[in-house]
Write an enzyme that holds these catalytic residues in place. Structure first.
Site, PDB file in Angstrom:
ATOM      1  N   TRP A 101      38.450  34.196  56.419  1.00 27.08           N
ATOM      2  CA  TRP A 101      39.612  33.666  57.134  1.00 27.08           C
ATOM      3  C   TRP A 101      39.271  32.493  58.029  1.00 27.08           C
ATOM      4  O   TRP A 101      40.007  31.503  58.062  1.00 27.08           O
ATOM      5  CB  TRP A 101      40.343  34.783  57.883  1.00 27.08           C
ATOM      6  CG  TRP A 101      40.906  35.741  56.879  1.00 27.08           C
ATOM      7  CD1 TRP A 101      40.495  37.023  56.659  1.00 27.08           C
ATOM      8  CD2 TRP A 101      41.923  35.473  55.891  1.00 27.08           C
ATOM      9  NE1 TRP A 101      41.196  37.565  55.600  1.00 27.08           N
ATOM     10  CE2 TRP A 101      42.079  36.654  55.108  1.00 27.08           C
ATOM     11  CE3 TRP A 101      42.714  34.366  55.589  1.00 27.08           C
ATOM     12  CZ2 TRP A 101      42.994  36.731  54.057  1.00 27.08           C
ATOM     13  CZ3 TRP A 101      43.630  34.457  54.535  1.00 27.08           C
ATOM     14  CH2 TRP A 101      43.756  35.629  53.789  1.00 27.08           C
ATOM     15  N   ASP A 171      42.330  33.214  65.878  1.00 23.32           N
ATOM     16  CA  ASP A 171      43.165  33.956  64.920  1.00 23.32           C
ATOM     17  C   ASP A 171      42.869  35.432  65.156  1.00 23.32           C
ATOM     18  O   ASP A 171      41.770  35.902  64.890  1.00 23.32           O
ATOM     19  CB  ASP A 171      42.765  33.534  63.495  1.00 23.32           C
ATOM     20  CG  ASP A 171      43.415  34.406  62.407  1.00 23.32           C
ATOM     21  OD1 ASP A 171      44.199  35.306  62.742  1.00 23.32           O
ATOM     22  OD2 ASP A 171      43.103  34.164  61.221  1.00 23.32           O
ATOM     23  N   LYS A 195      49.684  43.577  60.257  1.00 18.95           N
ATOM     24  CA  LYS A 195      48.627  44.599  60.325  1.00 18.95           C
ATOM     25  C   LYS A 195      48.939  45.573  61.456  1.00 18.95           C
ATOM     26  O   LYS A 195      49.328  46.703  61.215  1.00 18.95           O
ATOM     27  CB  LYS A 195      47.253  43.953  60.471  1.00 18.95           C
ATOM     28  CG  LYS A 195      46.854  43.215  59.173  1.00 18.95           C
ATOM     29  CD  LYS A 195      46.334  41.888  59.475  1.00 18.95           C
ATOM     30  CE  LYS A 195      46.126  40.934  58.338  1.00 18.95           C
ATOM     31  NZ  LYS A 195      46.029  41.331  56.981  1.00 18.95           N
TER      32      LYS A 195
HETATM   33  N1  PMP Z   1      43.837  35.537  59.145  1.00 20.10           N
HETATM   34  C1  PMP Z   1      43.406  36.791  58.959  1.00 20.10           C
HETATM   35  C2  PMP Z   1      42.338  37.335  59.857  1.00 20.10           C
HETATM   36  C3  PMP Z   1      43.946  37.573  57.937  1.00 20.10           C
HETATM   37  O1  PMP Z   1      43.508  38.824  57.743  1.00 20.10           O
HETATM   38  C4  PMP Z   1      44.961  37.032  57.116  1.00 20.10           C
HETATM   39  C5  PMP Z   1      45.626  37.824  56.014  1.00 20.10           C
HETATM   40  N2  PMP Z   1      45.059  38.963  55.618  1.00 20.10           N
HETATM   41  C6  PMP Z   1      45.354  35.709  57.339  1.00 20.10           C
HETATM   42  C7  PMP Z   1      44.786  34.992  58.369  1.00 20.10           C
HETATM   43  C8  PMP Z   1      46.411  35.057  56.473  1.00 20.10           C
HETATM   44  O2  PMP Z   1      47.619  35.613  56.782  1.00 20.10           O
HETATM   45  P1  PMP Z   1      48.967  35.313  55.963  1.00 20.10           P
HETATM   46  O3  PMP Z   1      48.842  36.014  54.673  1.00 20.10           O
HETATM   47  O4  PMP Z   1      50.018  35.874  56.868  1.00 20.10           O
HETATM   48  O5  PMP Z   1      49.088  33.843  55.823  1.00 20.10           O
END
Ligand code: PMP
Length: 359
Positions: A101, A171, A195
């Site tokens: 991520w 994030d 989550k």
């Molecule tokens: N950052 C993290 C830490 C994630 O776990 C995720 C999705 N699992 C995202 C960003 C991306 O999120 P989205 O699918 O809402 O764009």
């Protein structure tokens, strides 16, 4: 019977919240319409939304000079919006590449401006994090970016770097509100709600107001954080259903001990699983002990065949979502706030039994 849901997101919700949504879906508290039929300007929605924002602020004691609101577009849109706003021409920003991520965010930022990689966990296959005390922003950096919990790799910052005048941006999609956080250390915290906070659709943004002074003011409307901050996120139509559910989850968190209560539960739940791993020659955790995630416990069996068998047999016991992310394989148990304690205990018992039969 409800499944024991170990999915990484979208993921388990508090059953009380689902029931409350169901009870009020058609007629919201006798108002004669559903929340998802109401205008986002005024009335039923804004009353709920203002309370939601107030609860949000109170749970983490968010200082008054921070704006709080919800956007759409998933956490992924923030990978673009952050550099568009704050990575100005001729400047650079620091990124910590700690796994899928953070790396995706860095890759997107690189398309927009100059990115300085302060740390890259590639050599350890993203199984470890730097010591927060050793992380120092580079000279003249516009911001320092990190991901507090790598959902796929299963590593989580236990403490955060101190960045002085350089804005720290995080994030926190997959560990937000699983523990108390000193918001004042950060210039911006954001995350997808799917989550720990509710159904997919909304992204929360907590941003120190003065960060807006450093933004690129020439962006199109949606991309400009100032537009959203000015209207508490109501510049355009917000993800109403998701926000309504988040408002109920926040009340549930408050009633269950707040962020401290969530941390206590997270320690206990992840402890069940890590204890099994640590007392076994069968299971192993690929990640450095000092940065093990309490939200996403990643583990391996001796062979991939046994891992496939683990997934199949756990399903028969009503446990879902235990297959590791396709990019890394293995197994992963996500233990978000709403996962009942008994489910973590059941998984630990299942793991022991599986080892006894197959070890
Ligand atoms: N950052 C993290 C830490 C994630 O776990 C995720 C999705 N699992 C995202 C960003 C991306 O999120 P989205 O699918 O809402 O764009």
């Amino acid at each position: 019977m409800r499944k024991m849901n170990f999915s990484a997101g979208p993921s388990v919700m508090p059953v009380e919240v689902l029931e409350e949504l169901q009870k009020n879906l058609v007629d919201y508290h006798g108002k004669g319409l559903s929340m998802i039929e109401a205008s986002h300007r005024g009335g039923v929605f804004e009353e709920m939304y203002d309370e939601c924002l107030a609860d949000f602020r109170s749970i983490l004691s968010i200082p008054d000079d921070y704006d709080v609101y919800f956007l759409g577009g998933g956490a992924t849109l923030q990978f673009t919006m952050i550099p568009m706003n704050f990575l100005l021409k001729g400047s650079h920003a620091d990124y910590l590449k700690t796994g899928s991520w953070a790396n995706k965010a860095a890759d997107d930022a690189e398309k927009i401006g100059n990115v300085n990689i302060l740390f890259d966990g590639k050599d350890s296959n993203y199984t470890t994090l730097p010591d927060p005390k050793s992380v120092k922003p580079s000279e003249g950096s516009s911001y320092l970016y990190l991901c507090s919990n790598e959902t796929i790799g299963g590593i989580e910052w236990q403490d955060f770097p101190t960045t002085g005048d350089v804005p720290l941006i995080a994030d926190m999609s997959s560990d937000f509100l699983s523990r108390p956080v000193d918001v004042s250390k950060f210039a911006m915290i954001y995350g997808g709600v799917q989550k720990n906070l509710g159904p997919a659709g909304a992204v929360f943004v907590i941003m120190r107001h003065d960060l807006l002074d450093k933004r690129n003011p020439d962006l199109t409307a949606y991309m400009d954080y100032a537009k959203h901050a000015k209207n508490k996120g109501l510049y355009n139509t917000p993800p109403v259903f998701s926000i309504w559910a988040v408002s109920l989850v926040l009340k549930w968190i408050k009633a269950n001990g707040g962020a401290e209560g969530m941390l206590k539960n997270a320690i206990e739940k992840s402890g069940y699983i890590y204890d099994v791993i640590d007392n076994s020659d069968f299971y192993r955790s690929p990640v450095d002990k000092s940065c093990r995630s309490r939200m996403n416990v990643v583990f391996r069996c001796p062979t991939e065949e046994l891992e496939a068998k683990f997934v199949e047999e756990s399903k028969k016991e009503g446990m879902i979502g235990l297959k590791g992310h396709r990019s890394v394989g293995g197994l992963r148990a996500s233990l978000y706030n709403a996962l009942p304690m008994e489910d973590a205990a059941s998984l630990a018992a299942f793991m022991k039994e599986f080892e006894r039969k197959n070890g």
